[in-house]
Design an enzyme around this catalytic site. Structure first.
Site, PDB file in Angstrom:
ATOM      1  N   GLU A 105       0.833  -1.221   0.000  1.00 57.28           N
ATOM      2  CA  GLU A 105       0.000   0.000   0.000  1.00 57.28           C
ATOM      3  C   GLU A 105       0.859   1.260   0.000  1.00 57.28           C
ATOM      4  OE1 GLU A 105      -1.964  -0.634   3.724  1.00 57.28           O
ATOM      5  OE2 GLU A 105      -3.453  -2.010   2.931  1.00 57.28           O
ATOM      6  N   PRO A 106       1.700   1.448  -0.993  1.00 60.18           N
ATOM      7  CA  PRO A 106       2.560   2.639  -0.983  1.00 60.18           C
ATOM      8  C   PRO A 106       1.780   3.912  -1.309  1.00 60.18           C
ATOM      9  CG  PRO A 106       2.864   1.451  -3.035  1.00 60.18           C
ATOM     10  CD  PRO A 106       1.890   0.645  -2.215  1.00 60.18           C
ATOM     11  N   GLY A 107       2.111   4.972  -0.636  1.00 61.74           N
ATOM     12  CA  GLY A 107       1.497   6.267  -0.922  1.00 61.74           C
ATOM     13  C   GLY A 107       2.585   7.302  -1.168  1.00 61.74           C
ATOM     14  N   ARG A 108       3.266   7.663  -0.080  1.00 58.54           N
ATOM     15  CA  ARG A 108       4.297   8.683  -0.132  1.00 58.54           C
ATOM     16  C   ARG A 108       5.378   8.388  -1.194  1.00 58.54           C
ATOM     17  NH1 ARG A 108       5.620  11.779   4.369  1.00 58.54           N
ATOM     18  NH2 ARG A 108       4.542  10.213   5.612  1.00 58.54           N
ATOM     19  N   TYR A 151       4.687  17.914  11.609  1.00 57.00           N
ATOM     20  CA  TYR A 151       5.680  16.855  11.865  1.00 57.00           C
ATOM     21  C   TYR A 151       7.105  17.400  12.006  1.00 57.00           C
ATOM     22  CZ  TYR A 151       1.962  14.090   9.525  1.00 57.00           C
ATOM     23  OH  TYR A 151       0.792  13.513   9.133  1.00 57.00           O
ATOM     24  N   CYS A 186      -2.361  33.607  10.897  1.00 52.00           N
ATOM     25  CA  CYS A 186      -2.138  34.176  12.218  1.00 52.00           C
ATOM     26  C   CYS A 186      -1.756  33.098  13.224  1.00 52.00           C
ATOM     27  CB  CYS A 186      -3.407  34.883  12.676  1.00 52.00           C
ATOM     28  SG  CYS A 186      -3.972  36.025  11.430  1.00 52.00           S
ATOM     29  N   TYR A 246       0.550  13.913   1.005  1.00 47.49           N
ATOM     30  CA  TYR A 246       0.180  14.552   2.276  1.00 47.49           C
ATOM     31  C   TYR A 246       0.355  16.071   2.189  1.00 47.49           C
ATOM     32  CZ  TYR A 246       0.518   9.665   3.417  1.00 47.49           C
ATOM     33  OH  TYR A 246       0.362   8.305   3.386  1.00 47.49           O
TER      34      TYR A 246
HETATM   35  C1  LIG Z   1      -1.165   5.856   5.301  1.00 45.67           C
HETATM   36  C2  LIG Z   1      -1.232   4.401   5.034  1.00 45.67           C
HETATM   37  C3  LIG Z   1      -0.496   3.837   3.994  1.00 45.67           C
HETATM   38  C4  LIG Z   1       0.454   4.628   3.125  1.00 45.67           C
HETATM   39  O1  LIG Z   1       1.614   4.978   3.792  1.00 45.67           O
HETATM   40  P1  LIG Z   1       2.814   5.692   3.018  1.00 45.67           P
HETATM   41  O2  LIG Z   1       3.788   5.989   4.072  1.00 45.67           O
HETATM   42  O3  LIG Z   1       2.262   6.902   2.366  1.00 45.67           O
HETATM   43  O4  LIG Z   1       3.335   4.712   2.016  1.00 45.67           O
HETATM   44  C5  LIG Z   1      -0.659   2.496   3.748  1.00 45.67           C
HETATM   45  N1  LIG Z   1      -1.481   1.725   4.503  1.00 45.67           N
HETATM   46  C6  LIG Z   1      -2.206   2.237   5.525  1.00 45.67           C
HETATM   47  C7  LIG Z   1      -3.090   1.353   6.295  1.00 45.67           C
HETATM   48  C8  LIG Z   1      -2.095   3.586   5.820  1.00 45.67           C
HETATM   49  O5  LIG Z   1      -2.793   4.096   6.845  1.00 45.67           O
END
Ligand SMILES: *Cc1c(COP(=O)(O)O)cnc(C)c1O
Length: 413
Positions: free
Chosen positions: A273-276, A316, A342, A371
Site C-alpha cells: 500500500e505505498p502512498g508517499r 511533523y 495568524c 500529504y
Molecule cells: C497511510 C497508510 C499507507 C500509506 O503509507 P505511506 O507511508 O504513504 O506509504 C498504507 N497503509 C495504511 C493502512 C495507511 O494508513
C-alpha cells in the site's frame, strides 16, 4: 527527482517552466509530474517480477481524481481509509474489486457502502469491528472479504505521529489475539478470511523494521498452517520513506527484493500500500514571495502559501527543501519562509540558506506531492489551491483553485 530540474537558469517540471505555470494558473499551486508518478509506480511493478501481487496505492497520500485514474490505468489497486476515498476511486472510473479498506474506525455506513461495491478486502483492525462487519454482511446475505490487520509491536523508527505498529498505537490487533481470532473463524459465518495485513508506519528509511515484521508475520502464517488455517494473501502496507533532503531510503526494488526473499517459500499473493513513495517527490508546491522583513534576530520571507496549504512542516517538524524558481546567482541569506496565517506555527521552512529573495520571486516547496493537498484546509478562510498535472510540454489543471463561493458552500444565515 530529475523531472524537476533547472534548465537555462529556470526551474522546470518536465518540459514546462514553473514561471509559466505561475503566470497561467497563479500561485500557490500544487504541480505534479506524470512521468515521475509513472516511474515510481513502475519501480514497484518491476520489483515484483513474477510474484502474484497487487499494488494498492494509498489514496490518502494524494486523492485527486486524475491521479487515481492515472494509477488505475497503470494497474494499481487502492488502499482507502474512508467511504469518501472509495467514492473518489469510483468517480475516477477505477475498479472497486482492487480496493482494500483500512482504518480503525469504519462506520456501519462505510462498511455497507464498501460491501455493496464488492471491494477486494476489509483490513479489519479489531474484534468488535469484525463482529459488526459480520452482522452487516449477514443482513446483505453476503460474505465480507477480510484481512486481519496485525500489530507486530515493532518500532518503525519514524516520527511518532506516523508510527503505527507499536503496541501503544491504536492500530491493528495484537499478534496473540489475531491468532485466536483466526482459530475461531466459525464464529463469523459471513466473513470470508483472505489473509492478514500490517502497516507499521510511514517515512521508514531502514528495511530492518519491515523485515522484522515480515518474519513475525511469516511465523504466524506457518503456525496457523499447522492448525489447518491457510493464509492466501499478505498485505505489507505502505510506509517506504522518500528523500526530502538528504535521507537515503531503500528503493522500491531493494525493498521488494528483501521482502520477497523472506516470503518466497510461502506462495502468497503479496499486496502493498505505498502512498508517499509514489507521490511525494512527484509534486511541488509553487508559491510566490509577498514581502520580506527583518526582525531583530530573524529574516522572514512571507509567501502566499501557508500551513493550511501544506501542514507537514509544522505538524511533523518536517524538512522539505525549498528551491528558488529562478536559478540565478545571488548572495545567500538565512531566512524563515512563512505564510500569511495568524499562527507562529505557520512556516514552510526555518533557517534556510537561500539566495536573497524579493517580492514576486517564486519558490518551489519540494517533496509536496504526498500529504500536501490532501491535508490542506480552509483555515483563515483561504480557498484551497489549484492542482496541475504536467506531462512533457503539456499540463492540465486537475483541480481548480477554490473561489470565495466555495468557501461558504453549504452554510446558511
Ligand atoms: C497511510 C497508510 C499507507 C500509506 O503509507 P505511506 O507511508 O504513504 O506509504 C498504507 N497503509 C495504511 C493502512 C495507511 O494508513
Amino acid at each position: 527527482m530529475h523531472y524537476f530540474e533547472y534548465k537555462k537558469g529556470e526551474l522546470y517540471c518536465e518540459d514546462v517552466a514553473l514561471k509559466d505555470l505561475a503566470e497561467n494558473v497563479g500561485t500557490p499551486t500544487y504541480i505534479y509530474s506524470q512521468k515521475t508518478i509513472e516511474r515510481h509506480f513502475q519501480a514497484y511493478q518491476s520489483g515484483f517480477q513474477n510474484t502474484d501481487h497487487l499494488i494498492c496505492y494509498s489514496v490518502k497520500a494524494n486523492s485527486n481524481l486524475s491521479i487515481l485514474r492515472l494509477l488505475g490505468e497503470m494497474g494499481a489497486g487502492f488502499d482507502i481509509v474512508s467511504q469518501g476515498e472509495l467514492y473518489r476511486v469510483l468517480q475516477a472510473g477505477c475498479d472497486p474489486k482492487k480496493v482494500v479498506f483500512s482504518g480503525v474506525g469504519k462506520t456501519q455506513t462505510e462498511m455497507a457502502y464498501a460491501l455493496d461495491h464488492n471491494i477486494l478486502s476489509f483490513n479489519v483492525e479489531s474484534e468488535q469491528e469484525l463482529k459488526v462487519l459480520n452482522a452487516i454482511a449477514k443482513e446483505k446475505n453476503k460474505k465480507a472479504p477480510v484481512s486481519l490487520r496485525v500489530n507486530p509491536d515493532i518500532d518503525p523508527k519514524t516520527h511518532p505521529y506516523i508510527s503505527t505498529g507499536l503496541k501503544k498505537n491504536k492500530f491493528g490487533i495484537p499478534m496473540e489475539e489475531a491468532k485466536s481470532i483466526f482459530k475461531n473463524l466459525a464464529q463469523y459465518p459471513n466473513i470470508q478470511f483472505m489473509g492478514m495485513d500490517c502497516h507499521i508506519g510511514s517515512q521508514m528509511l531502514s528495511l530492518d523494521p519491515i523485515l522484522e515484521t515480515v518474519r513475525e508475520l511469516k511465523k504466524l502464517i506457518l503456525d496457523l498452517k499447522t492448525h489447518g488455517i491457510e493464509i492466501r494473501h499478505l498485505n505489507l502496507g505502505g510506509g517506504l520513506g522518500i528523500s526530502y533532503t538528504t535521507e537515503t531510503p531503500p528503493s522500491p526494488q531493494e525493498y521488494l527484493k528483501e521482502v520477497l526473499k523472506e516470503l518466497e517459500d510461502l506462495h502468497l499473493k503479496i499486496l502493498i500500500e505505498p502512498g508517499r513513495s509514489i507521490m511525494g517527490n512527484a509534486g511541488i508546491l509553487l508559491t510566490q514571495v509577498l514581502y520580506t522583513k527583518t526582525n531583530t534576530s530573524k529574516n522572514f520571507v512571507i509567501v502566499d502559501a501557508a500551513m493550511n496549504d501544506l501542514i507537514r512542516p509544522t505538524l511533523y517538524q518536517a524538512h522539505q527543501d525549498i528551491w528558488p524558481v529562478a536559478g540565478e546567482k545571488r548572495s545567500m541569506t538565512t531566512v524563515d519562509i512563512v505564510g500569511p496565517i495568524c499562527e507562529s506555527g505557520d512556516f514552510l521552512g526555518q533557517d534556510r540558506d537561500l539566495p536573497e529573495l524579493k517580492s514576486k520571486d517564486l519558490l518551489a516547496i519540494m517533496g509536496a506531492g504526498a500529504y500536501g493537498f490532501t491535508m490542506s484546509s480552509n483555515y483563515n478562510s483561504r480557498p484551497r489551491v489549484a492542482e496541475v498535472l504536467v506531462l512533457g510540454e503539456t499540463y492540465k489543471v486537475i483541480r481548480k483553485r477554490e473561489t470565495l463561493e466555495d468557501l461558504i458552500r453549504g452554510e446558511s444565515l
